[in-house]
Design a protein around this motif. Structure first.
Motif, PDB file in Angstrom:
ATOM      1  N   VAL A   8      49.973  37.698  43.854  1.00  0.00           N
ATOM      2  CA  VAL A   8      48.983  38.778  43.802  1.00  0.00           C
ATOM      3  C   VAL A   8      48.441  38.902  42.378  1.00  0.00           C
ATOM      4  O   VAL A   8      47.235  39.001  42.165  1.00  0.00           O
ATOM      5  CB  VAL A   8      49.591  40.104  44.298  1.00  0.00           C
ATOM      6  CG1 VAL A   8      48.598  41.245  44.142  1.00  0.00           C
ATOM      7  CG2 VAL A   8      50.032  39.975  45.752  1.00  0.00           C
ATOM      8  N   LYS A   9      49.338  38.872  41.415  1.00  0.00           N
ATOM      9  CA  LYS A   9      48.928  38.942  40.014  1.00  0.00           C
ATOM     10  C   LYS A   9      48.096  37.725  39.634  1.00  0.00           C
ATOM     11  O   LYS A   9      47.062  37.839  38.982  1.00  0.00           O
ATOM     12  CB  LYS A   9      50.165  39.037  39.115  1.00  0.00           C
ATOM     13  CG  LYS A   9      49.858  39.175  37.648  1.00  0.00           C
ATOM     14  CD  LYS A   9      51.142  39.330  36.846  1.00  0.00           C
ATOM     15  CE  LYS A   9      50.850  39.405  35.367  1.00  0.00           C
ATOM     16  NZ  LYS A   9      52.088  39.521  34.576  1.00  0.00           N
ATOM     17  N   LYS A  10      48.522  36.544  40.058  1.00  0.00           N
ATOM     18  CA  LYS A  10      47.791  35.311  39.766  1.00  0.00           C
ATOM     19  C   LYS A  10      46.393  35.364  40.380  1.00  0.00           C
ATOM     20  O   LYS A  10      45.414  34.973  39.744  1.00  0.00           O
ATOM     21  CB  LYS A  10      48.573  34.111  40.311  1.00  0.00           C
ATOM     22  CG  LYS A  10      47.914  32.767  40.107  1.00  0.00           C
ATOM     23  CD  LYS A  10      47.950  32.335  38.670  1.00  0.00           C
ATOM     24  CE  LYS A  10      47.461  30.898  38.519  1.00  0.00           C
ATOM     25  NZ  LYS A  10      47.471  30.467  37.131  1.00  0.00           N
ATOM     26  N   ALA A  11      46.293  35.867  41.609  1.00  0.00           N
ATOM     27  CA  ALA A  11      44.991  35.966  42.273  1.00  0.00           C
ATOM     28  C   ALA A  11      44.069  36.896  41.486  1.00  0.00           C
ATOM     29  O   ALA A  11      42.885  36.589  41.302  1.00  0.00           O
ATOM     30  CB  ALA A  11      45.164  36.472  43.703  1.00  0.00           C
ATOM     31  N   GLY A  12      44.593  38.006  41.025  1.00  0.00           N
ATOM     32  CA  GLY A  12      43.793  38.929  40.232  1.00  0.00           C
ATOM     33  C   GLY A  12      43.314  38.311  38.936  1.00  0.00           C
ATOM     34  O   GLY A  12      42.149  38.457  38.552  1.00  0.00           O
ATOM     35  N   MET A  13      44.205  37.593  38.281  1.00  0.00           N
ATOM     36  CA  MET A  13      43.843  36.937  37.023  1.00  0.00           C
ATOM     37  C   MET A  13      42.779  35.868  37.260  1.00  0.00           C
ATOM     38  O   MET A  13      41.804  35.772  36.508  1.00  0.00           O
ATOM     39  CB  MET A  13      45.088  36.327  36.368  1.00  0.00           C
ATOM     40  CG  MET A  13      46.044  37.365  35.841  1.00  0.00           C
ATOM     41  SD  MET A  13      47.671  36.771  35.243  1.00  0.00           S
ATOM     42  CE  MET A  13      47.434  35.095  34.817  1.00  0.00           C
TER      43      MET A  13
END
Length: 75
Positions: A8-13
């Motif tokens: 989820v964090k990677k997708a946001g970044m």
């Protein structure tokens, strides 16, 4: 195995990166997020927490994107 722990964090970044937006054929974070979700078959990036099918699609997308970055880097 992936080199990131939190999809989820990677997708946001990634959706905030102009290069990733360009890779998805868009020029905004919102459009990139929408295209990523459509590609993964989800409505929200938070679904990457528990949806194994979406996780696999996301991992393949990230790998394909990162492979293009390596080819374009002359160093």
């Amino acid at each position: 195995p992936t080199h990131y722990e939190n999809r989820v964090k990677k997708a946001g970044m990634l959706c905030r990166e102009e290069d990733f937006q360009f890779y998805l054929g868009t020029d905004s974070e919102l459009d990139a997020a929408n295209k990523l979700c459509k590609h993964c078959g989800i409505e929200s990036r938070t679904e990457l927490y528990g949806n194994a099918n979406a996780q696999a699609k996301f991992d393949r997308l990230v790998l394909a994107y990162e492979n293009t970055k390596v080819k374009d880097d002359p160093f």
